[in-house]
Design an enzyme around this catalytic site. Structure first.
Site, mmCIF file in Angstrom:
data_model
loop_
_atom_site.group_PDB
_atom_site.id
_atom_site.type_symbol
_atom_site.label_atom_id
_atom_site.label_comp_id
_atom_site.label_asym_id
_atom_site.label_seq_id
_atom_site.Cartn_x
_atom_site.Cartn_y
_atom_site.Cartn_z
ATOM 1 N N ASN A 145 10.708 6.434 9.908
ATOM 2 C CA ASN A 145 11.522 5.118 9.088
ATOM 3 C C ASN A 145 12.030 5.479 7.134
ATOM 4 O OD1 ASN A 145 10.430 2.139 9.805
ATOM 5 N ND2 ASN A 145 8.426 3.727 10.306
ATOM 6 N N HIS A 149 3.574 -2.678 7.535
ATOM 7 C CA HIS A 149 2.210 -2.490 8.144
ATOM 8 C C HIS A 149 3.453 -2.579 9.469
ATOM 9 C CE1 HIS A 149 -1.642 -1.944 9.473
ATOM 10 N NE2 HIS A 149 -1.538 -3.703 9.847
ATOM 11 N N ILE A 192 -2.745 3.043 -2.771
ATOM 12 C CA ILE A 192 -2.255 3.154 -4.178
ATOM 13 C C ILE A 192 -3.342 2.733 -5.485
ATOM 14 C CG2 ILE A 192 -0.022 1.817 -5.820
ATOM 15 C CD1 ILE A 192 0.554 3.940 -3.438
ATOM 16 N N GLY A 236 7.243 10.298 9.741
ATOM 17 C CA GLY A 236 8.088 10.123 8.910
ATOM 18 C C GLY A 236 10.106 9.677 8.954
HETATM 19 C C1 GRF Z 1 4.928 3.057 11.292
HETATM 20 O O1 GRF Z 1 4.389 2.187 12.377
HETATM 21 C C2 GRF Z 1 4.247 2.609 9.684
HETATM 22 O O2 GRF Z 1 4.398 0.753 10.129
HETATM 23 C C3 GRF Z 1 3.361 2.280 10.202
HETATM 24 O O3 GRF Z 1 2.747 3.872 9.759
HETATM 25 C C4 GRF Z 1 4.284 4.265 10.786
HETATM 26 C C5 GRF Z 1 5.303 5.415 10.054
HETATM 27 O O4 GRF Z 1 5.426 6.031 11.280
HETATM 28 N N1 GRF Z 1 2.293 2.600 8.075
HETATM 29 P P1 GRF Z 1 6.976 7.248 11.041
HETATM 30 O O5 GRF Z 1 6.212 8.131 10.157
HETATM 31 O O6 GRF Z 1 7.804 6.153 9.821
HETATM 32 O O7 GRF Z 1 8.014 7.292 12.106
#
Ligand code: GRF
Length: 186
Positions: A14, A102, A86, A12
């Site tokens: 991001n 992605h 989804i 998490g």
């Molecule tokens: C990110 O690289 C995102 O693009 C992918 O999964 C990863 C998640 O990383 N779909 P985080 O959980 O946000 O650290």
């Protein structure tokens, strides 16, 4: 006021970065949903003082999760490291209101099984000269919805999958919040 549900299955980072970006924006509220009760994203949510919830794959598919989102007055859904597909009930209820990030340049390195380190390992194994991120609308197939934004980074011959992951994460942290800010106003 817009209420955004962030869906995350793992760390998490991001999700946290997005929440921090909007800290001073009083027009946006977040909640976090995960399909994993032990995902680190819950810990981040606790520290950030953001409500977080766990739901099962079955409740996603049965429509129970949708009812919950409606009861929480969620307007927009952001997938940030979310690994389940989804289902139609959600896509129908939130047309063009679900986006995903992605960690590669789709349509390459997308689809089932192409997530997390698998993506970067494949990029390095194929000696690609560049990788990047794709932000896109979500449809019924993994990684196939309409593209919103792409940006590239170089992949050097000496880069390990971890090096690529780091470069890609940097792009994610920089651009994902900005794109969300733009899209939710549309
Ligand atoms: C990110 O690289 C995102 O693009 C992918 O999964 C990863 C998640 O990383 N779909 P985080 O959980 O946000 O650290």
């Amino acid at each position: 006021m817009k209420r955004i549900a962030l869906f995350a299955s793992g760390s998490g980072s991001n999700a946290e970065n997005i929440i921090r970006y909007f800290t001073n924006n009083k027009e946006i509220e977040f909640l976090i949903l995960s399909n994993k009760a032990d995902a680190f994203v819950h810990e981040r949510a606790r520290k950030l003082n953001i409500p977080s919830f766990t739901f099962s794959k079955a409740s996603l598919e049965s429509g129970e999760a949708l009812q919950f989102l409606k009861s929480q007055q969620v307007d927009f859904i952001v997938l940030a490291g979310f690994l389940l597909k989804i289902p139609g009930n959600l896509l129908k209820a939130y047309p063009n209101k679900i986006i995903n990030i992605h960690p590669a340049l789709l349509p390459d390195y997308g689809g089932k099984g192409m997530y997390g380190s698998h993506v970067h390992e494949a990029v390095v194994a194929n000696k690609e000269k560049e990788s990047g991120i794709t932000i896109h609308y979500v449809n019924e197939n993994y990684d196939e919805g309409k593209h919103i934004f792409q940006v590239k980074c170089p992949v050097l011959p000496t880069d390990t999958p971890n090096d690529v992951a780091e470069k890609v994460h940097e792009l994610e942290y920089k651009y994902f919040p900005q794109i969300i800010e733009k899209i939710i106003q549309e």
